[in-house]
Design a protein around this motif. Sequence first.
Motif, mmCIF file in Angstrom:
data_model
loop_
_atom_site.group_PDB
_atom_site.id
_atom_site.type_symbol
_atom_site.label_atom_id
_atom_site.label_comp_id
_atom_site.label_asym_id
_atom_site.label_seq_id
_atom_site.Cartn_x
_atom_site.Cartn_y
_atom_site.Cartn_z
ATOM 1 N N LEU A 12 -7.495 9.930 12.031
ATOM 2 C CA LEU A 12 -6.695 9.520 10.720
ATOM 3 C C LEU A 12 -5.361 9.436 10.658
ATOM 4 C CD1 LEU A 12 -7.348 8.411 7.859
ATOM 5 C CD2 LEU A 12 -7.575 10.766 7.042
ATOM 6 N N ILE A 13 -4.728 10.576 10.989
ATOM 7 C CA ILE A 13 -3.269 10.808 11.099
ATOM 8 C C ILE A 13 -2.788 9.671 12.272
ATOM 9 C CG2 ILE A 13 -1.331 12.216 11.774
ATOM 10 C CD1 ILE A 13 -2.749 12.946 8.904
ATOM 11 N N ASP A 14 -3.444 9.712 13.449
ATOM 12 C CA ASP A 14 -2.953 8.723 14.201
ATOM 13 C C ASP A 14 -2.913 7.235 13.793
ATOM 14 O OD1 ASP A 14 -2.285 10.772 16.159
ATOM 15 O OD2 ASP A 14 -4.024 10.531 17.256
ATOM 16 N N THR A 15 -4.027 7.047 12.983
ATOM 17 C CA THR A 15 -4.048 5.575 12.424
ATOM 18 C C THR A 15 -3.099 5.334 11.593
ATOM 19 O OG1 THR A 15 -6.652 5.916 12.988
ATOM 20 C CG2 THR A 15 -5.716 3.948 11.544
ATOM 21 N N TYR A 16 -2.735 6.311 10.681
ATOM 22 C CA TYR A 16 -1.862 6.060 9.808
ATOM 23 C C TYR A 16 -0.650 5.837 10.183
ATOM 24 C CZ TYR A 16 1.326 7.632 5.937
ATOM 25 O OH TYR A 16 2.191 7.715 4.831
ATOM 26 N N LEU A 17 -0.022 6.728 11.369
ATOM 27 C CA LEU A 17 1.264 6.565 11.809
ATOM 28 C C LEU A 17 1.303 5.302 12.616
ATOM 29 C CD1 LEU A 17 1.681 10.228 13.245
ATOM 30 C CD2 LEU A 17 2.800 9.053 11.140
ATOM 31 N N THR A 18 0.327 4.814 13.311
ATOM 32 C CA THR A 18 0.070 3.633 13.974
ATOM 33 C C THR A 18 0.368 2.278 12.923
ATOM 34 O OG1 THR A 18 -1.153 4.584 15.626
ATOM 35 C CG2 THR A 18 -1.007 2.055 15.606
ATOM 36 N N ALA A 19 -0.469 2.620 11.737
ATOM 37 C CA ALA A 19 -0.295 1.562 10.878
ATOM 38 C C ALA A 19 1.029 1.393 10.243
ATOM 39 C CB ALA A 19 -1.399 1.670 9.673
ATOM 40 N N ILE A 20 1.959 2.375 10.081
ATOM 41 C CA ILE A 20 3.359 2.228 9.428
ATOM 42 C C ILE A 20 4.047 1.861 10.583
ATOM 43 C CG2 ILE A 20 5.343 3.825 8.904
ATOM 44 C CD1 ILE A 20 3.304 5.615 7.519
ATOM 45 N N ALA A 21 3.998 2.282 11.646
ATOM 46 C CA ALA A 21 4.893 1.772 13.044
ATOM 47 C C ALA A 21 4.716 0.137 13.258
ATOM 48 C CB ALA A 21 4.411 2.696 14.141
ATOM 49 N N HIS A 22 3.647 -0.207 12.964
ATOM 50 C CA HIS A 22 3.290 -1.699 13.170
ATOM 51 C C HIS A 22 3.448 -2.504 11.831
ATOM 52 C CE1 HIS A 22 2.075 -1.387 17.508
ATOM 53 N NE2 HIS A 22 1.422 -0.170 17.106
ATOM 54 N N GLY A 23 3.740 -1.719 10.872
ATOM 55 C CA GLY A 23 3.967 -2.671 9.754
ATOM 56 C C GLY A 23 2.782 -3.319 9.070
ATOM 57 N N LEU A 24 1.409 -2.709 9.367
ATOM 58 C CA LEU A 24 0.563 -3.289 8.774
ATOM 59 C C LEU A 24 0.307 -3.408 7.414
ATOM 60 C CD1 LEU A 24 -2.293 -1.788 11.207
ATOM 61 C CD2 LEU A 24 -0.942 -3.933 11.405
ATOM 62 N N ASN A 25 -0.806 -4.126 6.729
ATOM 63 C CA ASN A 25 -0.730 -4.157 5.285
ATOM 64 C C ASN A 25 -0.517 -2.973 4.560
ATOM 65 O OD1 ASN A 25 -2.018 -4.451 2.805
ATOM 66 N ND2 ASN A 25 -3.439 -6.134 3.572
ATOM 67 N N PRO A 26 0.300 -3.137 3.371
ATOM 68 C CA PRO A 26 0.537 -1.763 2.733
ATOM 69 C C PRO A 26 -0.508 -1.359 1.884
ATOM 70 C CG PRO A 26 2.330 -3.649 2.391
ATOM 71 C CD PRO A 26 1.214 -4.319 3.008
ATOM 72 N N CYS A 27 -1.740 -2.049 1.652
ATOM 73 C CA CYS A 27 -2.728 -1.857 0.945
ATOM 74 C C CYS A 27 -3.522 -1.006 1.862
ATOM 75 C CB CYS A 27 -3.511 -3.012 0.511
ATOM 76 S SG CYS A 27 -2.922 -3.855 -0.789
ATOM 77 N N PHE A 28 -3.580 -1.480 3.268
ATOM 78 C CA PHE A 28 -4.220 -0.459 4.234
ATOM 79 C C PHE A 28 -3.683 0.926 4.320
ATOM 80 C CE2 PHE A 28 -5.106 0.724 8.754
ATOM 81 C CZ PHE A 28 -6.464 1.056 8.686
ATOM 82 N N ILE A 29 -2.448 0.889 4.272
ATOM 83 C CA ILE A 29 -1.618 2.290 4.553
ATOM 84 C C ILE A 29 -1.812 2.940 3.288
ATOM 85 C CG2 ILE A 29 0.704 3.119 4.597
ATOM 86 C CD1 ILE A 29 1.436 0.821 6.463
ATOM 87 N N MET A 30 -1.893 2.597 2.255
ATOM 88 C CA MET A 30 -2.227 3.396 0.902
ATOM 89 C C MET A 30 -3.699 3.855 0.960
ATOM 90 S SD MET A 30 -0.052 1.241 -1.756
ATOM 91 C CE MET A 30 -1.594 0.865 -2.748
ATOM 92 N N LEU A 31 -4.548 3.142 1.335
ATOM 93 C CA LEU A 31 -5.913 3.465 1.818
ATOM 94 C C LEU A 31 -6.003 4.796 2.364
ATOM 95 C CD1 LEU A 31 -8.977 2.917 1.095
ATOM 96 C CD2 LEU A 31 -8.908 1.451 2.951
#
Length: 51
Positions: A12-31
């Motif tokens: 979960l933490i790895d997915t979160y950090l990867t999402a931030i690093a790649h600038g994925l959808n802010p809604c996904f990051i908030m989830l």
Amino acid sequence: MNKLDRLTDDQLIDTYLTAIAHGLNPCFIMLLEREIMRRTFNQEKKLLCPA
């Protein structure tokens, strides 16, 4: 059970950090943030109020 429940805490933490690093959808990051907070709260609750 949602799909995030299948992830370990580390995944979960790895997915979160990867999402931030790649600038994925802010809604996904908030989830992801919400799931991290939920797990943290549940862990703290178990420590403070053992069954």
